[in-house]
Each structure stands twice: as C-alpha cells, then as structure tokens.
Write a protein that holds these residues in place. Structure first.
Motif, PDB file in Angstrom:
ATOM      1  N   TRP A   1     -16.546  57.126 -39.722  1.00 15.27           N
ATOM      2  CA  TRP A   1     -15.251  57.231 -40.646  1.00 15.27           C
ATOM      3  C   TRP A   1     -14.041  57.882 -39.903  1.00 15.27           C
ATOM      4  CZ3 TRP A   1     -18.212  58.826 -45.557  1.00 15.27           C
ATOM      5  CH2 TRP A   1     -18.846  57.655 -46.254  1.00 15.27           C
ATOM      6  N   ASN A   2     -14.458  59.180 -39.490  1.00 18.04           N
ATOM      7  CA  ASN A   2     -13.399  59.961 -39.048  1.00 18.04           C
ATOM      8  C   ASN A   2     -12.902  59.296 -37.531  1.00 18.04           C
ATOM      9  OD1 ASN A   2     -13.649  61.881 -40.869  1.00 18.04           O
ATOM     10  ND2 ASN A   2     -15.166  63.225 -39.748  1.00 18.04           N
ATOM     11  N   LEU A   3     -13.458  58.488 -36.828  1.00 18.08           N
ATOM     12  CA  LEU A   3     -12.857  58.062 -35.739  1.00 18.08           C
ATOM     13  C   LEU A   3     -11.962  56.843 -35.970  1.00 18.08           C
ATOM     14  CD1 LEU A   3     -16.151  57.924 -33.317  1.00 18.08           C
ATOM     15  CD2 LEU A   3     -14.008  59.126 -32.930  1.00 18.08           C
ATOM     16  N   PHE A   4     -12.541  56.045 -36.907  1.00 19.95           N
ATOM     17  CA  PHE A   4     -11.771  54.872 -37.280  1.00 19.95           C
ATOM     18  C   PHE A   4     -10.354  55.083 -38.101  1.00 19.95           C
ATOM     19  CE2 PHE A   4     -10.705  51.377 -40.262  1.00 19.95           C
ATOM     20  CZ  PHE A   4     -10.570  50.496 -39.440  1.00 19.95           C
ATOM     21  N   MET A   5     -10.390  56.087 -39.046  1.00 19.34           N
ATOM     22  CA  MET A   5      -9.561  56.732 -39.721  1.00 19.34           C
ATOM     23  C   MET A   5      -8.272  57.340 -38.821  1.00 19.34           C
ATOM     24  SD  MET A   5     -10.160  55.368 -42.575  1.00 19.34           S
ATOM     25  CE  MET A   5      -8.927  56.301 -44.042  1.00 19.34           C
ATOM     26  N   LYS A   6      -8.610  57.766 -37.931  1.00 19.30           N
ATOM     27  CA  LYS A   6      -7.803  58.509 -36.940  1.00 19.30           C
ATOM     28  C   LYS A   6      -6.941  57.494 -36.017  1.00 19.30           C
ATOM     29  CE  LYS A   6      -9.795  60.544 -33.276  1.00 19.30           C
ATOM     30  NZ  LYS A   6     -10.433  61.380 -32.199  1.00 19.30           N
ATOM     31  N   ALA A   7      -7.283  56.312 -36.128  1.00 16.13           N
ATOM     32  CA  ALA A   7      -6.412  55.511 -35.455  1.00 16.13           C
ATOM     33  C   ALA A   7      -5.057  55.227 -36.144  1.00 16.13           C
ATOM     34  CB  ALA A   7      -7.084  54.033 -35.299  1.00 16.13           C
ATOM     35  N   PRO A   8      -4.043  55.741 -35.360  1.00 16.48           N
ATOM     36  CA  PRO A   8      -2.780  55.723 -35.986  1.00 16.48           C
ATOM     37  C   PRO A   8      -2.285  54.254 -36.870  1.00 16.48           C
ATOM     38  CG  PRO A   8      -2.537  56.510 -33.959  1.00 16.48           C
ATOM     39  CD  PRO A   8      -3.974  55.868 -34.116  1.00 16.48           C
ATOM     40  N   GLU A   9      -2.611  52.908 -36.385  1.00 13.51           N
ATOM     41  CA  GLU A   9      -2.297  52.071 -36.871  1.00 13.51           C
ATOM     42  C   GLU A   9      -3.034  51.691 -38.337  1.00 13.51           C
ATOM     43  OE1 GLU A   9      -4.175  50.506 -33.295  1.00 13.51           O
ATOM     44  OE2 GLU A   9      -3.608  52.586 -34.198  1.00 13.51           O
ATOM     45  N   VAL A  10      -4.210  52.463 -38.495  1.00 10.64           N
ATOM     46  CA  VAL A  10      -5.083  52.000 -39.749  1.00 10.64           C
ATOM     47  C   VAL A  10      -4.279  53.051 -40.776  1.00 10.64           C
ATOM     48  CG1 VAL A  10      -7.144  52.894 -41.037  1.00 10.64           C
ATOM     49  CG2 VAL A  10      -7.086  52.014 -38.652  1.00 10.64           C
ATOM     50  N   LYS A  11      -3.752  53.827 -40.613  1.00 12.64           N
ATOM     51  CA  LYS A  11      -3.228  54.686 -41.573  1.00 12.64           C
ATOM     52  C   LYS A  11      -1.756  54.157 -42.077  1.00 12.64           C
ATOM     53  CE  LYS A  11      -2.963  59.409 -41.147  1.00 12.64           C
ATOM     54  NZ  LYS A  11      -2.723  60.540 -40.867  1.00 12.64           N
ATOM     55  N   VAL A  12      -1.281  53.537 -40.948  1.00 14.72           N
ATOM     56  CA  VAL A  12       0.136  52.669 -41.127  1.00 14.72           C
ATOM     57  C   VAL A  12      -0.100  51.725 -42.184  1.00 14.72           C
ATOM     58  CG1 VAL A  12       1.790  51.212 -40.265  1.00 14.72           C
ATOM     59  CG2 VAL A  12       1.292  53.389 -39.261  1.00 14.72           C
ATOM     60  N   GLY A  13      -1.271  50.986 -41.768  1.00 17.70           N
ATOM     61  CA  GLY A  13      -1.552  49.540 -42.553  1.00 17.70           C
ATOM     62  C   GLY A  13      -1.991  49.957 -43.911  1.00 17.70           C
ATOM     63  N   LEU A  14      -3.052  51.067 -44.206  1.00 18.89           N
ATOM     64  CA  LEU A  14      -3.286  51.496 -45.388  1.00 18.89           C
ATOM     65  C   LEU A  14      -2.142  51.843 -46.378  1.00 18.89           C
ATOM     66  CD1 LEU A  14      -6.408  53.339 -44.748  1.00 18.89           C
ATOM     67  CD2 LEU A  14      -6.337  51.218 -46.090  1.00 18.89           C
ATOM     68  N   LYS A  15      -1.231  52.581 -45.813  1.00 19.99           N
ATOM     69  CA  LYS A  15       0.104  53.046 -46.554  1.00 19.99           C
ATOM     70  C   LYS A  15       0.978  51.845 -46.848  1.00 19.99           C
ATOM     71  CE  LYS A  15       2.128  56.886 -45.308  1.00 19.99           C
ATOM     72  NZ  LYS A  15       2.550  57.981 -44.455  1.00 19.99           N
ATOM     73  N   LYS A  16       1.091  50.843 -45.898  1.00 15.47           N
ATOM     74  CA  LYS A  16       1.617  49.833 -46.227  1.00 15.47           C
ATOM     75  C   LYS A  16       1.378  49.006 -47.410  1.00 15.47           C
ATOM     76  CE  LYS A  16       2.871  45.136 -43.760  1.00 15.47           C
ATOM     77  NZ  LYS A  16       2.728  44.640 -42.640  1.00 15.47           N
ATOM     78  N   LEU A  17      -0.038  48.950 -47.647  1.00 12.08           N
ATOM     79  CA  LEU A  17      -0.804  48.186 -48.825  1.00 12.08           C
ATOM     80  C   LEU A  17      -0.922  49.077 -50.247  1.00 12.08           C
ATOM     81  CD1 LEU A  17      -3.683  46.577 -46.912  1.00 12.08           C
ATOM     82  CD2 LEU A  17      -1.347  45.667 -47.592  1.00 12.08           C
TER      83      LEU A  17
END
Length: 461
Positions: free
Chosen positions: A436-452
C-alpha cells in the motif's frame, strides 16, 4: 495421501522352571515404544510467515520457465498442464509477491532484480494492443493466446493489475543500485505505454477489451461495482494517456447509481455489487484493486472504501457462520467465498465466482487469507485452521490448495496465479502496509485519485 502408523503388539511367553534354581532364565524386558510427538503448532507470527513464504513460492519456483512470469495455473496432479500459458493479471500480483519476498528475506534481493528484469524484458517484446497486454500470453513466444474467440487482443483490466505491479516495482527499486534503477526505469516505461484513453471508444467510460480482428465486439463496459476500480484510477493517473473524470463519474459510478443503501448481517453494503441482487459479490472484489490501492481512509462521493471492503469481508464471514445452506464444515474458522476452482453438486469440477448467491459448498482459502487487513481475527482463525489442523490435506507445495469442500470431502490439488497472488501482498499490507505505501507513494497515483474526487486521510490528500 494418508499416512498410517502401525504399532506391533509384542507378546512375551516366558517358560519359567518350576524349580527355584538360580539359573532360571530372567524375564525378557519389553522396550518402551518411543512416543510420537504431536504436530508442532505454529504461532500466529509463524503461520503468517509460512503462508506468505508458501504463496510466494508459486511465483518463484513454479513460474513459467522462459518469461519468469506467472503461469495461469499449476496442477500438482498434472504439472505440464498449460505450462507455457502466462497470465497477465496474475503476473502483476506475482511482481508484488516477489517484493514481499525480498522485504521478508525469503528471496535474495539481487536474484529478485535479475528475475524481474527478465520478466519485464519479456513484456517489452510481447504482443500489445494500444499499449495493453492480452489476458494470456505464450511464455515461449510472447504472442497472444486467445482467452476466447473474440478476446484475442488487449485486456485493459488484466493490464491494470500488471501496472499495479510496475508502479510498486518502480517505487521499491528507484533509489537502489544501478541494476535496480534500470529495473525501475523499465517498469516506468511499460506503465507509460498503456493507451488508457483508447479504451474509452471516445465515450465517458472504459471498455475491457479491444481486438485487432473483432474491434469492440466484446463490448464490455466497465461499470461499478466489481474488481475494476483500479482500472479507472490508473487510467486517470496516466501521465501519457489519461481519461477524464467524467468517464469515472458516468461510466463507473453511473452518476451515483453505484450507491447501495442496504445492509446484510447488520453491515452496510455501501455499493451495488454487479449481479449480486443487493448482496455482496465474491471477495476478490475487495482484493484485486486493493493490493496497491490503499482503502484506509480513502473516500470519494460514493463510498468510504475501508468501510466498503471491511464490510464486504465481514458479511461473507457472517454468511458462512450462519450457513443458510447447511453445508458441512462451514464455521467461524472455515469460511471464505471467492472465485476459484469448484466442485459442483453433480460431482463435476470447474471454476466459478463463489458468493452468497452462488454458494456451492466450496471454500476458497485465498478469500479469508487475502482479507487479513479487513478481518485480522477472523482471518487468523482460518489460517491456524489450515496450518495447525488441516495442513496435511489442504496445504501443498505452493501454499493452500485453491479450493476445498468439507461437504463433499473434496480438495483440488491445484493452484491459480490470481488466487495465490493476493495472499502474500495482502497479508503484508496487514502486517506493515508495505505494498500500500509503495503504490500510494507514486506521485501520479495521488494525481489520478484527486482528479476523480478521492481523498485519503491515511496518505494526506
């Protein structure tokens, strides 16, 4: 195979002289049998270590020999069965399982980097369809193996499971030595090559399949709720081929139609599970998207995803304890319904998505084991039941067998990558939050989630 212990009963016949002569023979001494020690019971920590190690073995020792990716299946009763068939989604789970193995010290780090590099090199050259891989790949040639007549091209959902693995690899190795950094770059390039926007057909929705021969004839729109949440998240997160937020709102969430206000066994269902008639679906829906996507504190306009996944698991647990079909063996320590091999009531075998509306009396070990983050107490009862009570019959060379039925005294000595592949990562998420921590650390994942429209109290956005 059952092992029997045989004890010889020795009768001693001593013929003693009636005389009191001092040279009468002494009675023979019957040796005391050496007691057979009981099976050593594993502690909770030992059991978690062992099941993780065992499940990882599927992807390390039983991988497809050329590509080093995950075989679709491994049958201990027929090891050559489909030995060259690589599964895309199961391989993604395998990438994350290997990282768990490295972190736990089960696999040497340098050997893992070499193995993963071979696997990603293979995927670079394998067939792709607008960036997406097919459901099955020939491990010897890299060519597509049709999953069905018209399913002979890109599979976006399986590709998204693979991309979860790519991003996890990238984040784990990106600050390492030269070989590790090269591996991280390779994973990043593969992830960036997926044309998520192509799979919208120009609509505000994603579609599962595209074929070079049959185009969009499969026509499977990704609508919630099922295992495909990660597909929308990654499609929105893509730095090269992103989709719009409208695709998520209209296609996946159906403009709010995804919400369910009902409850089962006192637990809110939260979202409408496709085809479940107001109940919940198979438990893999709480696993596949959430090996990397952390549901802790994750919310959007439609759900609290920790409540969703935890309640899903508790409902399945309570259903098995209530056991409305009165199957033999269901209990608080023997529970779990998800997609796996199955045994039908007529004695035939196959594959099905076990759930309350499709309960065949078959327990799938991956269901409870991969739910450790949601139901640690209930999942531990099942784990100890497997390893301390039923190991000789229900656990094999790569961990718990895929499915069993106490009702029919049946177990399949077989494995499926997509079932073994969720066990080690999800148990590790329970133990340390690693994947969880590795995947959620990816900057684009946070961008995508916020976008949705997502927010996460766990990861501060």
């Amino acid at each position: 195979m059952k092992t029997f212990n045989f004890y010889a009963i020795v009768f001693l016949f001593s013929i003693l002289s009636c005389s009191s002569s001092s040279d009468a023979p002494s009675p023979a001494i019957i040796p005391t049998p050496t007691p057979i020690p009981p099976q050593t019971l594993l502690t909770e920590t030992q059991a978690m270590d062992q099941v993780q190690k065992d499940a990882i073995r599927y992807f390390w020792e039983y991988a497809e020999t050329n590509s080093k990716l995950a075989r679709e299946r491994y049958h201990t009763d027929d090891p050559s069965n489909d030995a060259y068939v690589v599964t895309t989604g199961g391989s993604g789970f395998g990438l994350m399982s290997i990282i768990v193995g490295v972190e736990r010290g089960f696999i040497p780090r340098a050997e893992a980097v070499s193995r993963l590099t071979t696997a990603l090199n293979f995927l670079e050259k394998a067939d792709r369809f607008h960036g997406a891989w097919s459901h099955w790949i020939n491990g010897a040639t890299g060519r597509v193996i049709p999953f069905g007549t018209k399913d002979n091209g890109g599979d976006l959902v399986e590709t998204s499971f693979l991309c979860q693995g790519f991003l996890t690899i990238r984040e784990y190795f990106k600050t390492g030595n030269t070989d590790e950094k090269a591996l991280a770059t390779k994973a990043d390039n593969l992830w960036r090559g997926v044309e998520w926007d192509w799979y919208t057909k120009g609509e505000n929705a994603l579609y599962w399949h595209w074929s070079p021969n049959y185009a969009w004839q499969m026509n499977f729109k990704l609508e919630g709720y099922n295992e495909c949440l990660i597909t929308y998240v990654l499609a929105a997160a893509s730095p090269t081929h992103p989709i719009s937020a409208a695709a998520y709102q209209q296609g996946w969430a159906r403009n709010g139609g995804i919400v369910n206000g009902g409850s089962q066994y006192g637990f809110p269902v939260v979202l409408n599970y496709n085809g479940a008639g107001g109940n919940v679906g198979p438990l893999f829906w709480a696993h596949y998207s959430h090996l990397g996507l952390d549901p802790r504190g994750l919310t959007d306009s439609y759900a609290n995803y920790w409540t969703l996944t935890q309640n899903h698991t508790k409902i399945i647990n309570q259903y098995c304890i209530a056991n409305p079909k009165k199957w033999t063996g269901y209990s608080d320590k023997c529970w779990g319904l998800t997609a796996s091999y199955t045994r039908n009531t007529d004695g035939s075998t196959g594959y099905t998505a076990h759930q309350p509306l499709n309960d065949t009396g078959v327990i799938s070990p991956t269901a409870a084991l991969s739910s450790f983050p949601y139901t640690p107490v209930e999942s531990m009862k099942f784990l100890l039941y497997l390893y301390n009570e039923k190991k000789s019959t229900l656990v094999g060379v790569a961990g718990p067998y895929d499915a069993f039925s106490p009702q029919f005294n049946w177990v399949t000595p077989r494995y499926l990558a997509i079932d073994q592949g969720t066990i080690a990562p999800m148990i590790e998420n329970h133990r340390t939050g690693l994947i969880w921590n590795l995947f959620m650390k990816a900057p684009e994942v946070k961008v995508g989630l916020k976008k949705l429209g997502f927010s996460s109290t766990q990861h501060n956005f």
